[in-house]
Design an enzyme around this catalytic site. Structure first.
Site, mmCIF file in Angstrom:
data_model
loop_
_atom_site.group_PDB
_atom_site.id
_atom_site.type_symbol
_atom_site.label_atom_id
_atom_site.label_comp_id
_atom_site.label_asym_id
_atom_site.label_seq_id
_atom_site.Cartn_x
_atom_site.Cartn_y
_atom_site.Cartn_z
ATOM 1 N N CYS A 164 10.997 -3.054 -1.196
ATOM 2 C CA CYS A 164 10.718 -1.679 -1.609
ATOM 3 C C CYS A 164 11.398 -0.638 -0.732
ATOM 4 C CB CYS A 164 9.212 -1.452 -1.647
ATOM 5 S SG CYS A 164 8.368 -2.665 -2.681
ATOM 6 N N HIS A 304 5.706 6.866 1.526
ATOM 7 C CA HIS A 304 5.809 5.617 0.760
ATOM 8 C C HIS A 304 4.523 5.406 -0.038
ATOM 9 C CE1 HIS A 304 7.174 1.668 -0.328
ATOM 10 N NE2 HIS A 304 6.100 1.098 0.177
ATOM 11 N N GLU A 315 0.868 3.572 7.232
ATOM 12 C CA GLU A 315 1.857 4.661 7.247
ATOM 13 C C GLU A 315 1.312 5.881 7.981
ATOM 14 O OE1 GLU A 315 4.935 7.004 4.273
ATOM 15 O OE2 GLU A 315 3.253 5.886 3.402
ATOM 16 N N LYS A 336 4.156 8.251 -5.890
ATOM 17 C CA LYS A 336 3.850 7.035 -6.655
ATOM 18 C C LYS A 336 2.557 7.178 -7.447
ATOM 19 C CE LYS A 336 6.301 3.703 -3.700
ATOM 20 N NZ LYS A 336 6.777 4.630 -2.650
ATOM 21 N N HIS A 341 4.957 2.360 -8.824
ATOM 22 C CA HIS A 341 5.829 1.862 -7.757
ATOM 23 C C HIS A 341 7.038 1.172 -8.376
ATOM 24 C CE1 HIS A 341 7.373 0.411 -4.157
ATOM 25 N NE2 HIS A 341 6.367 -0.272 -3.665
ATOM 26 N N PHE A 401 8.016 -5.354 1.555
ATOM 27 C CA PHE A 401 7.604 -6.697 1.946
ATOM 28 C C PHE A 401 8.666 -7.310 2.871
ATOM 29 C CE2 PHE A 401 4.835 -7.842 -2.032
ATOM 30 C CZ PHE A 401 3.896 -6.920 -1.612
#
Length: 413
Positions: A164, A304, A315, A336, A341, A401
């Protein structure tokens, strides 16, 4: 002297709209792109999650049928966005030497529809029925190749695959290659087309997706105490980056300046972020250092913020490590909530949103926050907010990830 890089074109096809402008207007209006999936395979496979954020405008309305047959959906979305961005930049054959035009693209998964459809064909109908274009359609570099051939970009057609964080990393690579003199203009961004039963089942199995099947439009809720996972999205975002010298020489409109970015790795876990946020914090700090700006100059963060219980807090921890108490004062947007996403395409769309916030002097809202988590005391923008953007610095964060972290900074002009 560091070469200045500017944004001169934008393009997109997303769950909010078929163009960059449609997407931006829907974002400002507080719309959600999440909706119940109508495909027969949802019931066939008894999927535990029955909704996603699919593209709002069918690609069949944007591309010729013959072109579509030769491309995986991830490449189809890329081509739609790339075409729009190139046209938006006002570039013509006389404006750019093909040998000085670069493609920097990204995807997190690549041609998953092509791969899995071909596997079904092989099992059910035999090898002679597998289409000869299967390999070029499923390759992760397919979107970059499609854009490169469409626009005759001969300085390179590069592909990043880092989950991502992919398309933010592609933006950073574009900046670095332009500054290195590889090209004068770069088409950069990312695309994803993974709303397929297997990725949906796999993400659901790992408890990553929201289960709000009865209320898709309110499912993605970053920072809310009731967040329960992300909403899978699809689409593409494209930005045209140029050296300032090249852009000014042809009289191009400039949306914003790209200051630079940085990539780090957590080296912590295959899916979970480092709870201390150290890798993410280093990405922000390195971005600011390489951009030549101080922490106190950052006026906006496009986070994010996927709407997962663990990720959102990690975050915030990273932002607090960088900005201290000021992290609670910097306006933050988590887009998002509206788009879902887009995995490898997320950073490109969010980079575009950051650029438009600076270009138009308005911060986009984060929808679906009913009860903000006390453990994340950020100044989250929940309604469009006027913003004095001239000279302001904004950053966009992407984390993936495998511990991939990528952050990019822009300045209003």
């Amino acid at each position: 002297m560091t070469t200045k890089i500017v944004v001169t074109g934008l393009g997109a096809t997303t769950p909010l709209g078929g163009t960059a402008r449609e997407t931006w207007n829907a974002l400002l209006a507080g719309e959600s792109g999440a909706r119940t999936l109508e495909a027969d395979w949802v019931a066939t496979y008894e999927l535990p999650v029955t909704f996603a954020a699919s593209v709002k405008v069918p690609v069949s309305e944007q591309l010729d049928r013959v072109v579509m047959k030769r491309l995986d959906p991830s490449s189809q979305y890329a081509l739609v966005a790339g075409r729009e961005a190139f046209a938006d930049a006002g570039l013509g054959d006389a404006d750019i030497d093909p040998d000085r035009l670069l493609v920097e693209w990204a995807t997190g998964i690549g041609g998953v529809w092509t791969l899995l459809d071909a596997w079904d064909t092989l099992r059910e109908r035999g090898p002679r029925r597998v289409l000869p274009l299967t390999v070029p359609k499923l390759m992760p570099n397919g979107p970059a190749a499609a854009i490169g051939m469409e626009l005759n970009a001969r300085a390179g057609a590069r592909t990043v695959v880092s989950a991502c964080a992919s398309s933010t990393e592609s933006l950073i690579n574009a900046v670095e290659h332009l500054r290195a003199g590889v090209a004068d203009v770069a088409i950069t961004g990312g695309s994803e087309a993974a709303i397929h039963p297997l990725p949906l089942a796999a993400f659901a199995s790992m408890q990553a997706l929201s289960r709000r099947n009865d209320d898709p439009s309110h499912a993605s809720r970053p920072y809310d105490v009731d967040r329960d996972g992300f909403v899978l999205g699809e689409g593409a975002g494209a930005l045209v980056l140029e050296t300032e010298e090249h852009a000014k020489a042809r009289g191009a409109r400039i949306y914003a300046e790209v200051l630079g970015g940085a990539v780090t790795a957590d080296a912590y876990h295959i899916t979970a972020p480092d709870p201390a946020g150290s890798g993410a914090a280093r990405a922000v700090l390195d971005t600011l250092e390489r951009s030549g700006v101080g922490r106190d100059e950052v006026r906006h963060v496009n986070a994010h913020a996927t709407s997962t219980p663990v990720g959102d807090i990690a975050e915030y921890t990273a932002l607090e490590a960088v900005f201290g108490d000021r992290a609670r004062e910097i306006p933050v947007t988590a887009t998002k909530a509206s788009t879902g996403h887009l995995l490898g395409g997320a950073g490109a769309i969010e980079g575009m949103f950051t650029v438009l916030a600076l270009a138009e002097g308005v911060l986009p809202p984060t929808i679906n926050i009913e009860h903000q988590d006390d453990a994340i005391p950020l100044d989250v923008v929940t309604e469009p907010r006027p913003f004095d953007a001239k000279g302001a610095v904004a950053i966009s964060n992407s984390f993936g990830f495998g511990g991939h972290n990528a952050v990019i900074a822009f300045r209003g002009v």
